[in-house]
Design a protein around this motif. Structure first.
Motif, mmCIF file in Angstrom:
data_model
loop_
_atom_site.group_PDB
_atom_site.id
_atom_site.type_symbol
_atom_site.label_atom_id
_atom_site.label_comp_id
_atom_site.label_asym_id
_atom_site.label_seq_id
_atom_site.Cartn_x
_atom_site.Cartn_y
_atom_site.Cartn_z
ATOM 1 N N GLY A 1 6.178 4.426 -14.904
ATOM 2 C CA GLY A 1 7.472 5.018 -14.580
ATOM 3 C C GLY A 1 7.806 4.839 -13.101
ATOM 4 O O GLY A 1 8.928 4.433 -12.738
ATOM 5 N N LEU A 2 6.842 5.102 -12.250
ATOM 6 C CA LEU A 2 7.072 4.990 -10.803
ATOM 7 C C LEU A 2 7.379 3.537 -10.424
ATOM 8 O O LEU A 2 8.269 3.272 -9.598
ATOM 9 N N THR A 3 6.668 2.614 -11.054
ATOM 10 C CA THR A 3 6.887 1.189 -10.743
ATOM 11 C C THR A 3 8.323 0.804 -11.103
ATOM 12 O O THR A 3 9.012 0.120 -10.337
ATOM 13 N N LYS A 4 8.769 1.285 -12.274
ATOM 14 C CA LYS A 4 10.152 0.985 -12.681
ATOM 15 C C LYS A 4 11.148 1.557 -11.687
ATOM 16 O O LYS A 4 12.235 1.026 -11.498
ATOM 17 N N ARG A 5 10.770 2.639 -11.044
ATOM 18 C CA ARG A 5 11.695 3.268 -10.081
ATOM 19 C C ARG A 5 11.476 2.726 -8.673
ATOM 20 O O ARG A 5 11.898 3.328 -7.700
ATOM 21 N N GLY A 6 10.761 1.619 -8.570
ATOM 22 C CA GLY A 6 10.685 0.906 -7.290
ATOM 23 C C GLY A 6 9.449 1.151 -6.458
ATOM 24 O O GLY A 6 9.350 0.663 -5.329
ATOM 25 N N HIS A 7 8.501 1.920 -6.968
ATOM 26 C CA HIS A 7 7.282 2.167 -6.186
ATOM 27 C C HIS A 7 6.359 0.955 -6.217
ATOM 28 O O HIS A 7 6.254 0.266 -7.232
ATOM 29 N N THR A 8 5.720 0.705 -5.105
ATOM 30 C CA THR A 8 4.710 -0.362 -5.072
ATOM 31 C C THR A 8 3.371 0.252 -4.683
ATOM 32 O O THR A 8 3.312 1.164 -3.851
ATOM 33 N N PHE A 9 2.322 -0.264 -5.293
ATOM 34 C CA PHE A 9 0.994 0.326 -5.100
ATOM 35 C C PHE A 9 0.060 -0.671 -4.437
ATOM 36 O O PHE A 9 0.098 -1.866 -4.725
#
Ligand code: F6R
Length: 614
Positions: A113-121
């Protein structure tokens, strides 16, 4: 597993955190890291694969100033042990940094979900996902950090003890826990956070054990504030530590393991102190007094534990059946919890754990409680999660055990369990007064008999030298000595990386005998007792196949001496109490072999002392 340390106050945080991490290294040593905010408000994060000493080398020329900071020593779960996966982890903006002990089980779904909202890890860890989530909630909902932590934690499954540092608020630390331990030390005008009390005791004895689903806000110069996930304000319950600093230092020994082996005459005595009254023919155990009726009527005892503590449970099986005539089952906590076991309300479940933090044992306790059984604990660490989750029980009082391989905790557990078995026998009237008193007197003599065994150290070092290069080893015992064979094998394999197996001696002919040739050392417990002649026959079977016999025998034995390659003579005691003595030579043998092989005795590879993951 993992160890966490944090500090906020008026002193320099870095030395406090580093010293604390070194004390917590028993919890994991795959990597270490710190985050500190200096006077100018700059956030410095240093982290490194390897031990705390590697981190120290890495940061020696860096700015480590600041009076607020967090630190972590890692036992890897998600993501291999490397610099990137080391803690602390950043949020998306890099304004927040977090350390974490535990596992976020639903991290993959949250990450998606976070990745879809633009987060990068940057890392492969579950920890990084959680701090991103916390920051996202904080920003989107315009919340204070503490409230954002509460909201985020409502979305996660799993275990956590976390501490967060916010670059934009240099006067606050936010901490929370569920399923992983956390202690907060309350200083004069500062706060300390750690996974256990050892990093804290030299600064303050006043501590608060945070409970599950509680969030603590630590503000410089202000009082500690605690709320739970439902936003209920909790009044901190401040306890005084009884731990002394000397008990967590090496005291002149080369390794903690050796120190702890040598402490056993004392720790066994401490486990009996105030409980065993041999002269009066009585045993008093405060922690089970409220459950006396249950002991009288119990239809069954179930021991749940892992590793060495499970071996102590196996010894107890023989003792409770013999003395108290009660059926006993001994369960690996990890199997029990997932098996839908049949548990009755008149069962007594006894959880055994040195650390009191073992995740599988904790989960097994909750299962047993939910079925209505009486659940008691035999723990070493005072105030630990298992001690608090159980309805009663007895501490072992062995003092802090820091070497990863358990030694004095085992003998202390067996001591306490022996006293419990004798007490139960008394309540149920299953032992004659004479036999009861005889066993009490024998128990009283155990510390001095362990002292005698420790004098065999030079002989054991010589035997260790002969077998240090073996690739395999077999440990055999019968009856109450069978669990000691298992424990001997575990000690050898975990610290020296030699493959070792423990077997009931008579089972050898059903398979393992195929392994025996002139290269194979076979360690046998052949002390005097009902099974003695049978064990002698087993030794003959090994000798007939040219195996090497190293036998632990009762002092003065001649029969085994005539056929064995080496005999280790230990003082005579009641045959049911032999494990308390016979395990000691195996501990010393393993210790010397590991040292001779150049192994890290106190911190064996891949292991951690406190197994807070399932
Ligand atoms: C072996 C050892 C482990 C522990 C096991 C259970 O030397 O230390 O096998 O016995 O991890 O730990 P506790 O007793 O803390 O529950």
């Amino acid at each position: 597993m993992c160890g966490i340390v944090a500090y906020i106050g008026n002193r320099e945080a870095y030395p406090i955190i580093i010293k604390g991490l070194q004390r917590l290294e028993y919890r994991g040593y795959d990597s270490a890291g710190v985050a500190l905010i200096n006077k100018a408000g700059k956030l410095n994060v240093y982290k490194r694969k390897g031990k705390v000493s590697d981190l120290l080398d890495f940061v020696k020329d860096e700015d480590t100033s600041g009076s607020i900071g967090i630190g972590h020593t890692r036992w890897a779960t998600h993501g291999e042990p490397n610099d990137v996966n080391s803690h602390p982890h950043y949020s998306q903006t890099k304004d927040l940094v977090m350390i974490h002990n535990g596992i976020i089980e639903n991290y993959a779904a949250i990450k998606e979900g976070l990745t879809k909202r633009g987060h990068t890890f940057l890392s492969d860890t579950d920890t990084e996902v959680l701090i991103h989530l916390i920051e996202e909630i904080q920003t989107h909902e315009n919340m204070k950090l503490g409230h954002a932590v509460q909201a985020a934690l409502k979305q996660v499954n799993g275990a956590y003890a976390i501490v967060i540092l916010d670059k934009n608020d240099t006067n606050t630390l936010v901490a929370a826990k569920k399923g992983s331990p956390m202690v907060i030390g309350i200083g004069k005008d500062d706060f300390f956070i750690a996974s256990d009390a050892t990093p804290i005791i030299e600064y303050t004895k006043n501590v608060v054990y945070l409970e599950d689903e509680e969030v603590a806000i630590l503000r410089r110069g202000q009082e500690l504030k605690i709320r739970n996930l439902k936003d209920k304000v909790i009044t901190p319950y401040i306890q005084e530590l009884t731990l002394e600093i000397e008990s967590i230092e090496k005291g002149g020994y080369d390794h903690f393991m050796l120190k702890e082996i040598y402490e056993q005459p004392r720790s066994v005595l401490d486990s009996m102190r105030g409980r065993l009254r041999a002269y009066e023919g009585d045993i008093k155990m405060g922690g089970i007094v409220d459950h006396e009726k249950k002991f009288e009527k119990a239809k069954r005892i179930i021991f749940i534990a892992c590793g060495t503590s499970w071996h102590a449970g196996l010894v107890a099986e023989y003792l409770f059946e013999e003395f108290a005539r009660v059926p006993v089952e001994v369960e690996y906590a990890s199997e029990f919890r997932y098996r839908n076991p049949v548990i009755y309300e008149d069962d007594i479940v006894i959880a055994i754990s040195q650390s009191g933090e073992t995740a599988d044992t904790l989960a097994a306790i909750e299962l047993a409680k939910s079925k209505g059984a009486t659940v008691l604990g035999v723990c070493n660490v005072v105030g630990s999660s298992i001690a608090r989750a159980t309805q009663g029980g007895s501490y072992t009082h062995a003092g802090p055990e820091i070497g990863v391989a358990s030694t004095k905790a085992f003998t202390a557990q067996v001591t306490v369990l022996t006293l419990m078995a004798l007490h139960m026998a008394k309540v149920r009237g299953t032992l004659s007064e004479t036999r009861f008193r005889q066993l009490c007197y024998e128990m009283e003599a155990i510390p001095s008999k362990i002292e005698e065994v420790l004098k065999l150290n030079d002989q054991l070092r010589e035997i260790a030298f002969i077998y240090k290069d073996t690739a395999n080893a077999l440990y055999l015992g019968r009856g109450v000595s069978f669990p000691v064979a298992l424990e001997g094998a575990l000690k050898l394999k975990e610290i020296s990386y030699i493959h070792a197996e423990g077997y009931p001696a008579a089972e050898m002919k059903h398979g393992p005998i195929a392994l025996i040739d002139e290269e194979m050392p076979v360690f046998v417990i052949a002390t005097k007792g009902a099974n003695y002649e049978k064990v002698v026959s087993n030794i003959q079977e090994v000798k007939a196949r040219k195996g090497k016999i190293i036998a632990v025998v009762t002092s003065g034995d001649t029969e085994v001496k005539a056929i064995a390659d080496h005999v280790i003579e230990i003082p005579e005691t009641d045959e049911f109490l032999v494990p308390l003595i016979s395990v000691v030579p195996f501990q010393l043998l393993s210790y010397h072999i590991a040292v001779m092989r150049g192994c890290n005795v106190d911190q064996p590879r891949n292991l951690a002392k406190s197994v807070t993951v399932e």
